[in-house]
Write a protein that holds these residues in place. Structure first.
Motif, PDB file in Angstrom:
ATOM      1  N   GLU A 275     -12.308   9.948  12.616  1.00 39.19           N
ATOM      2  CA  GLU A 275     -13.104   8.958  11.907  1.00 39.19           C
ATOM      3  C   GLU A 275     -12.744   8.927  10.427  1.00 39.19           C
ATOM      4  O   GLU A 275     -13.007   7.951   9.735  1.00 39.19           O
ATOM      5  N   ALA A 276     -12.146  10.021   9.942  1.00 38.24           N
ATOM      6  CA  ALA A 276     -11.789  10.073   8.523  1.00 38.24           C
ATOM      7  C   ALA A 276     -10.452   9.405   8.237  1.00 38.24           C
ATOM      8  O   ALA A 276     -10.254   8.816   7.173  1.00 38.24           O
ATOM      9  N   ALA A 277      -9.524   9.483   9.204  1.00 40.44           N
ATOM     10  CA  ALA A 277      -8.145   9.029   8.956  1.00 40.44           C
ATOM     11  C   ALA A 277      -8.001   7.585   8.467  1.00 40.44           C
ATOM     12  O   ALA A 277      -7.113   7.297   7.679  1.00 40.44           O
ATOM     13  N   PRO A 278      -8.827   6.636   8.923  1.00 43.18           N
ATOM     14  CA  PRO A 278      -8.649   5.260   8.422  1.00 43.18           C
ATOM     15  C   PRO A 278      -8.874   5.103   6.917  1.00 43.18           C
ATOM     16  O   PRO A 278      -8.496   4.081   6.347  1.00 43.18           O
ATOM     17  N   SER A 279      -9.480   6.111   6.261  1.00 43.11           N
ATOM     18  CA  SER A 279      -9.642   5.964   4.815  1.00 43.11           C
ATOM     19  C   SER A 279      -8.365   6.326   4.074  1.00 43.11           C
ATOM     20  O   SER A 279      -8.296   6.237   2.850  1.00 43.11           O
ATOM     21  N   LEU A 280      -7.333   6.729   4.821  1.00 48.56           N
ATOM     22  CA  LEU A 280      -6.026   6.991   4.228  1.00 48.56           C
ATOM     23  C   LEU A 280      -5.122   5.805   4.554  1.00 48.56           C
ATOM     24  O   LEU A 280      -4.834   5.546   5.724  1.00 48.56           O
ATOM     25  N   PRO A 281      -4.675   5.057   3.537  1.00 51.74           N
ATOM     26  CA  PRO A 281      -3.948   3.801   3.802  1.00 51.74           C
ATOM     27  C   PRO A 281      -2.664   3.970   4.612  1.00 51.74           C
ATOM     28  O   PRO A 281      -2.250   3.040   5.297  1.00 51.74           O
ATOM     29  N   SER A 282      -2.057   5.152   4.582  1.00 51.02           N
ATOM     30  CA  SER A 282      -0.811   5.309   5.347  1.00 51.02           C
ATOM     31  C   SER A 282      -1.066   5.301   6.849  1.00 51.02           C
ATOM     32  O   SER A 282      -0.128   5.279   7.638  1.00 51.02           O
ATOM     33  N   SER A 283      -2.346   5.295   7.245  1.00 54.45           N
ATOM     34  CA  SER A 283      -2.669   5.165   8.669  1.00 54.45           C
ATOM     35  C   SER A 283      -2.320   3.784   9.198  1.00 54.45           C
ATOM     36  O   SER A 283      -2.319   3.555  10.403  1.00 54.45           O
ATOM     37  N   PHE A 284      -2.037   2.846   8.277  1.00 52.16           N
ATOM     38  CA  PHE A 284      -1.778   1.459   8.692  1.00 52.16           C
ATOM     39  C   PHE A 284      -0.442   0.980   8.151  1.00 52.16           C
ATOM     40  O   PHE A 284      -0.383   0.114   7.260  1.00 52.16           O
ATOM     41  N   PRO A 285       0.670   1.535   8.659  1.00 51.02           N
ATOM     42  CA  PRO A 285       1.977   1.171   8.114  1.00 51.02           C
ATOM     43  C   PRO A 285       2.303  -0.312   8.286  1.00 51.02           C
ATOM     44  O   PRO A 285       3.082  -0.856   7.514  1.00 51.02           O
TER      45      PRO A 285
ATOM     46  N   PRO B 229       2.574  -1.188   2.790  1.00 57.16           N
ATOM     47  CA  PRO B 229       3.895  -0.574   2.642  1.00 57.16           C
ATOM     48  C   PRO B 229       3.802   0.774   1.940  1.00 57.16           C
ATOM     49  O   PRO B 229       2.856   1.030   1.188  1.00 57.16           O
ATOM     50  N   ARG B 230       4.772   1.612   2.193  1.00 57.29           N
ATOM     51  CA  ARG B 230       4.741   2.992   1.700  1.00 57.29           C
ATOM     52  C   ARG B 230       4.564   3.097   0.196  1.00 57.29           C
ATOM     53  O   ARG B 230       3.932   4.002  -0.313  1.00 57.29           O
ATOM     54  N   ASN B 231       5.136   2.122  -0.554  1.00 60.58           N
ATOM     55  CA  ASN B 231       5.079   2.240  -2.008  1.00 60.58           C
ATOM     56  C   ASN B 231       3.829   1.591  -2.605  1.00 60.58           C
ATOM     57  O   ASN B 231       3.662   1.551  -3.811  1.00 60.58           O
ATOM     58  N   ASP B 232       2.947   1.058  -1.762  1.00 58.66           N
ATOM     59  CA  ASP B 232       1.773   0.360  -2.283  1.00 58.66           C
ATOM     60  C   ASP B 232       0.545   0.793  -1.498  1.00 58.66           C
ATOM     61  O   ASP B 232       0.106   0.111  -0.589  1.00 58.66           O
ATOM     62  N   GLN B 233       0.024   1.941  -1.852  1.00 57.37           N
ATOM     63  CA  GLN B 233      -1.080   2.501  -1.084  1.00 57.37           C
ATOM     64  C   GLN B 233      -2.407   2.239  -1.786  1.00 57.37           C
ATOM     65  O   GLN B 233      -2.763   2.925  -2.753  1.00 57.37           O
ATOM     66  N   PRO B 234      -3.161   1.244  -1.321  1.00 53.77           N
ATOM     67  CA  PRO B 234      -4.395   0.894  -2.013  1.00 53.77           C
ATOM     68  C   PRO B 234      -5.517   1.892  -1.748  1.00 53.77           C
ATOM     69  O   PRO B 234      -5.482   2.647  -0.795  1.00 53.77           O
ATOM     70  N   ARG B 235      -6.500   1.838  -2.621  1.00 55.73           N
ATOM     71  CA  ARG B 235      -7.677   2.672  -2.479  1.00 55.73           C
ATOM     72  C   ARG B 235      -8.581   2.129  -1.377  1.00 55.73           C
ATOM     73  O   ARG B 235      -8.527   0.959  -1.059  1.00 55.73           O
ATOM     74  N   CYS B 236      -9.420   3.018  -0.854  1.00 54.58           N
ATOM     75  CA  CYS B 236     -10.301   2.603   0.238  1.00 54.58           C
ATOM     76  C   CYS B 236     -11.760   2.589  -0.212  1.00 54.58           C
ATOM     77  O   CYS B 236     -12.205   3.495  -0.914  1.00 54.58           O
TER      78      CYS B 236
END
Lengths: 317, 429
Positions: B241-251, B255-262
C-alpha cells in the motif's frame, strides 16, 4: 505570478506617488472597511468586476455612495440591455490575481489583467482622498485621484472617468457614449477549444451580436471580431483543449442569452443575471458529470479502436 | 486492520471502511524515526480520542499524531493558486489536517509537478457515502491543480483479510468498485486505476521489496493493528500500500529523470500508516509523500460507540440506495440533536454538537449561505429536526442519483481503458 501588495507599494514609492497606508483585519465588504477607515475623512470606493457576453472584463470603481445601474451601463457600453453581469470568482483569481472581495484598480498592474477595461467614477476627482485596497483586503491605501491617474498612466492605462449615475438615452440618434471603453482584442483568459465535436468557439461568439447596434457600436464590434479572428490565429496552440469546465461554460454562454430573452418577454421583475447565475450554480454539477462521462466514453472508444488497429496491422503500421 | 478491531474491547464506532481500526501507530523506539512520531508508544484506542460526550476529538488526534491543521490562510492559498473557489470540504473543514501540504503548494507555484495517490480496499459490492469522500476530494484536486491521479484497488488485502472471499471474487469486486470510482468524475486522460493483483510486478514490485526490507515484522503488525496470529500475507501488506507513493512505481507514467512528489488525500486515521512510508521514502532516495487528511463521516446513529453496537449495524447510506431508502434511513436512524418536544425545541433550540443531520449537511450541502442559515435557525429553535432531515434527504438524494446516472454509463471497456498501462501525455496540462 501576480504582484504582491508589497511589490505594488514599492512601485508606487518608486514612482513618487504619495499615499497613506492603513492596516486592518481582513474586510470583505465596504461596510466593514468603513469601520476601520471611514472616520478618517476620505472617500470609500466600491469596486465591481463585471463581464460581458464575450468574456471581456470591466472593473467599475465608484464612490461607495454612487448608484451603479448595470443595465444602463451595459447600454452605454453598446452591449445591449442585459449585456453585463458580475464576473465569476475564477476571473478575480485568475485575471486580476486578487483575493475574493478585493477588486481594485490596482489589480491592473498585473500582466494578466491587460485586457481589462477600467471605468472610474467621476466623483473621485472632487475628493481629496480616496480609499482602495492594494491587492489584499487587510490593507487600505489612501491617495488622491490624480495620484491614481499617475499610477494608471505608468502601467499604460489611460484613466477613464465617467459619470456613472448618468442615464443618457441610447438609441438611433444617440450612440452608446461609453462604447470606446469596451476592450478590444482577445481577453487573456479565453482558451481555444478545437476538438469538441458539438461546437467550437468562434461561431458561438459571432452569434452573440446584440440587437441594439448603432453605427458606432457596429463598427466597434466588427473591429473586435476581426481583431479577435486575427489574434486567435496568433494565440492558437497546437494542443487540443478537452476541458470539461470550459465546455460547460460554453454551454451556459449559449443558453443564457436565449433564456434571458425569453424571460424578458415574460416581464420577470427580478434581476435576470442573478436568476441565471442561480441556475448555473444548480445545473453545474450535473452538466460537469455528464460532460466528463462523454469525454471518458469517447476516449475509451478511441483507445479500443487504436488497439484493434494495431492488432490488425502490427506495429509496423 | 479489521482483525485488530476484533481484538479490541471497544467496538469500532466508525461506519467507514470495514477495516475500521483501533488507531495504532508505529512504535517510535528508534531514533531514526521522524520527530513527528511521539517519543512514547502511539498505540491508542478510540476511547482515548473521544471527548466526554462521545464525539471524536479531532484536536486531540491531530496533537497526538503531530500533523498540522489546515487554516483559513492555507485554504485561501489553495484558492489563489488554483484560480477557483476552494472545495466545500476545505471550506467546511472536512479536510482539516495535513503533512507537508505547503511543500506541495510551493512546488506547484514554482512550476514543479506532483501527482495524487489514493485508493481503497474492495470489500463489498456497494459503496457507502463515506467511501466517496476521499474520491470526491481527489477529483477536485485533479481538476484544480491539473495533475494526474493513481488509484490503487487493494484486492489482495481484501482477499487476505476476508475468510469468505476467493481471489476471483476480490478481483471482481475491485472492478465493480472501480466503476463507482470512475463515476465520481475522474478524467481518463489523467487517471490510472490499478489493482494490486494485476499490477504487482516489475518496478512496482521492486519498490515493494525496497520498502519491505526497511520495516520490521513487529512494526508492520503494529501498523495493521494485528498480532502474531495473523497470516503473513496481511502482515506483509503495508509495503504494497506504500509503494504507489514512490513515483518510480509507474515507469509508464513518470520518466526516470522526472520523479514528481506525491500527495495522498486520505482519512485521518490512516495517518500512522503513512508515517511509515514518510519515514522510509528518504532512505530509498525519494521525497516524502505529503498528506491531506479528512474527518470521518459519523454513523447515522452518531459517534457514540454504545449507540453503534446496540442498534442496527446497517446504518449507512449506500450509493445504490433509492430516494425512498435514503428517506427511510435518515428519518429512522439519523441521531437528532433536537429537543424531545416541539415546545421545548422552540424554547431551547437544537444541540448542533451531537446532531447528525447537521454533520451530514456539513459534508454534503454545497451552498454555504444556506448551511449557515439552517444551522442558525435550528440552533435557535425556529427550524425543526424534521425540516433539517428533509433538506438532508434532498441533498443526498440528488448526489446519489447523479452518481448512479454516471455509474450506469461506465462500461467494461471504460474500466479496461482506465486500467490499461497507457501513457498519459497531457496529464499535467
Amino acid at each position: 505570478m501576480g504582484y504582491t501588495k508589497d511589490q505594488l507599494l514599492a512601485r508606487l514609492q518608486e514612482l513618487k506617488i504619495y499615499f497613506t497606508c492603513y492596516d486592518h483585519p481582513v474586510v470583505l465588504t465596504v461596510e466593514e472597511q468603513a469601520k476601520h477607515v471611514g472616520h478618517l475623512g476620505g472617500a470609500l470606493s466600491k469596486n465591481l468586476l463585471l463581464k460581458d457576453k464575450k468574456h471581456r472584463l470591466y472593473v467599475i470603481s465608484a464612490l461607495a455612495g454612487t448608484k451603479v445601474d448595470m443595465k444602463i451601463l451595459s447600454q452605454r457600453l453598446g452591449l445591449g440591455k442585459g449585456g453585463l453581469r458580475m464576473a465569476p470568482e475564477e476571473n478575480l483569481l485568475e485575471v486580476l490575481q486578487v483575493p475574493l472581495r478585493c477588486v481594485t484598480p490596482f489589480a491592473l498592474i498585473n500582466e494578466s489583467a491587460s485586457a481589462v477595461s477600467l471605468l472610474l467614477d467621476q466623483g473621485f476627482k472632487s475628493k481629496q482622498i480616496c480609499y482602495f485596497h492594494p491587492l489584499t483586503n487587510d490593507v487600505t491605501i489612501a491617495l488622491s485621484s490624480s495620484n491614481l491617474d499617475k499610477f494608471l498612466i505608468s502601467i499604460g492605462k489611460q484613466p477613464a472617468y465617467v459619470d456613472l449615475e448618468a442615464a443618457p438615452a441610447v438609441g438611433k440618434d444617440n450612440p452608446p457614449d461609453l462604447a470606446h471603453l469596451v476592450p478590444s482584442g482577445v481577453p487573456n483568459s479565453s482558451e481555444q477549444p478545437v476538438e469538441n465535436a458539438s461546437h467550437t468557439n468562434v461561431p458561438h461568439h459571432q452569434n452573440n451580436v446584440p440587437k441594439e447596434t448603432e453605427v458606432k457600436a457596429i463598427m466597434t464590434i466588427s473591429k473586435v471580431q476581426s481583431k479577435g479572428a486575427e489574434t486567435s490565429s496568433k494565440v492558437d496552440k497546437p494542443t487540443t483543449n478537452t476541458s470539461v469546465d470550459k465546455f460547460v461554460n460554453d454551454v451556459f454562454d449559449i443558453i443564457s442569452p436565449l433564456l434571458s430573452e425569453e424571460l424578458k418577454k415574460l416581464d420577470i421583475k427580478e434581476e435576470l443575471s442573478s436568476i441565471l447565475d442561480g441556475l448555473r450554480g444548480r445545473a453545474d454539477p450535473d452538466l460537469k458529470s455528464i460532460a466528463m462521462t462523454l469525454k471518458n466514453a469517447s476516449y475509451t472508444n478511441g483507445f479500443h479502436a487504436g488497439f484493434k488497429t494495431m492488432l490488425h496491422r502490427g506495429l509496423n503500421g | 486492520m479489521e482483525v485488530g478491531a476484533q481484538r479490541e474491547a471497544t467496538q469500532p464506532m466508525l461506519v467507514v471502511q470495514e477495516e475500521t481500526p483501533p488507531v495504532v501507530g508505529v512504535r517510535a523506539k528508534d531514533t531514526e524515526h521522524e520527530t513527528e512520531a511521539a517519543a512514547v508508544e502511539l498505540v491508542v484506542t478510540q476511547s482515548e480520542v473521544l471527548a466526554p460526550e462521545g464525539r471524536m476529538d479531532y484536536d486531540k488526534l491531530v496533537d497526538l499524531f503531530g500533523c498540522q491543521r489546515i487554516d483559513a490562510a492555507l485554504v485561501h492559498r489553495i484558492a489563489r493558486l488554483t484560480s477557483r473557489p476552494p472545495h466545500r470540504f476545505l471550506r467546511r473543514g472536512v479536510f482539516f489536517a495535513h503533512r507537508d501540504f505547503n511543500s506541495v503548494l510551493d512546488l506547484h507555484e514554482a512550476g514543479e509537478k506532483f501527482y495524487l495517490f489514493t485508493g481503497m480496499e474492495p470489500s463489498s459490492e456497494a459503496l457507502h457515502l463515506s467511501h466517496l469522500i476521499p474520491f470526491m476530494f481527489t477529483k477536485y484536486l485533479q481538476d484544480a491543480f491539473k495533475v494526474p491521479v493513481v488509484i490503487q484497488l487493494c484486492d489482495d488485502a481484501s482477499f487476505l483479510r476476508n475468510n469468505n472471499l476467493t481471489v476471483a471474487e476480490c478481483k471482481r469486486l475491485a472492478r465493480e468498485n472501480a466503476k463507482d470510482i470512475i463515476a465520481c468524475g475522474f478524467d481518463i486522460q489523467r487517471t490510472f486505476i490499478f489493482t494490486n493483483i494485476s499490477y504487482t510486478r516489475g518496478a512496482f514490485y521492486e519498490n515493494i521489496l525496497e520498502v519491505a526490507k526497511r520495516v520490521t515484522c513487529e512494526d508492520s503488525i503494529g501498523i495493521i493493528g494485528g498480532s502474531q496470529e495473523d497470516n503473513i500475507g496481511i502482515v506483509g501488506f503495508p509495503p504494497v500500500e506504500a509503494a504507489p507513493s514512490l513515483p518510480s512505481s509507474f515507469p509508464h507514467l513518470f520518466p526516470r529523470n522526472d520523479q514528481p512528489r506525491c500527495l495522498i488525500p486520505c482519512a485521518i486515521y490512516r495517518d500512522p500508516f503513512f508515517r511509515m512510508i514518510r519515514d522510509v521514502a528518504p532512505k530509498i532516495g525519494f521525497q516524502k509523500p505529503s498528506l491531506i487528511e479528512s474527518k470521518i463521516l459519523p454513523a447515522l446513529q452518531g459517534e457514540e460507540s454504545s449507540k453503534m453496537s446496540a442498534s442496527n449495524p446497517n446504518s449507512a447510506i449506500y450509493v445504490t440506495d433509492s430516494p425512498k431508502q435514503i428517506k427511510t434511513m435518515v428519518n429512522k436512524y439519523a441521531f437528532s440533536g433536537g429537543q424531545s418536544s416541539v415546545e421545548l425545541h422552540r424554547k431551547l433550540g437544537a444541540n448542533l454538537d451531537v446532531d447528525v443531520p447537521i454533520k451530514y449537511l456539513e459534508f454534503f450541502l454545497e451552498d454555504d449561505d444556506e448551511f449557515e442559515h439552517i444551522k442558525k435557525e435550528y440552533k435557535d429553535g425556529r427550524m425543526l429536526t424534521g425540516e433539517v432531515k428533509q433538506r438532508l434527504i434532498a441533498a443526498i438524494s440528488e448526489m446519489v442519483s447523479r452518481h448512479q446516472r454516471a455509474r450506469a454509463q461506465v462500461t467494461e471497456e471504460m474500466v479496461d481503458a482506465f486500467m490499461e498501462l497507457r501513457p498519459l501525455p497531457n496529464m499535467f496540462g
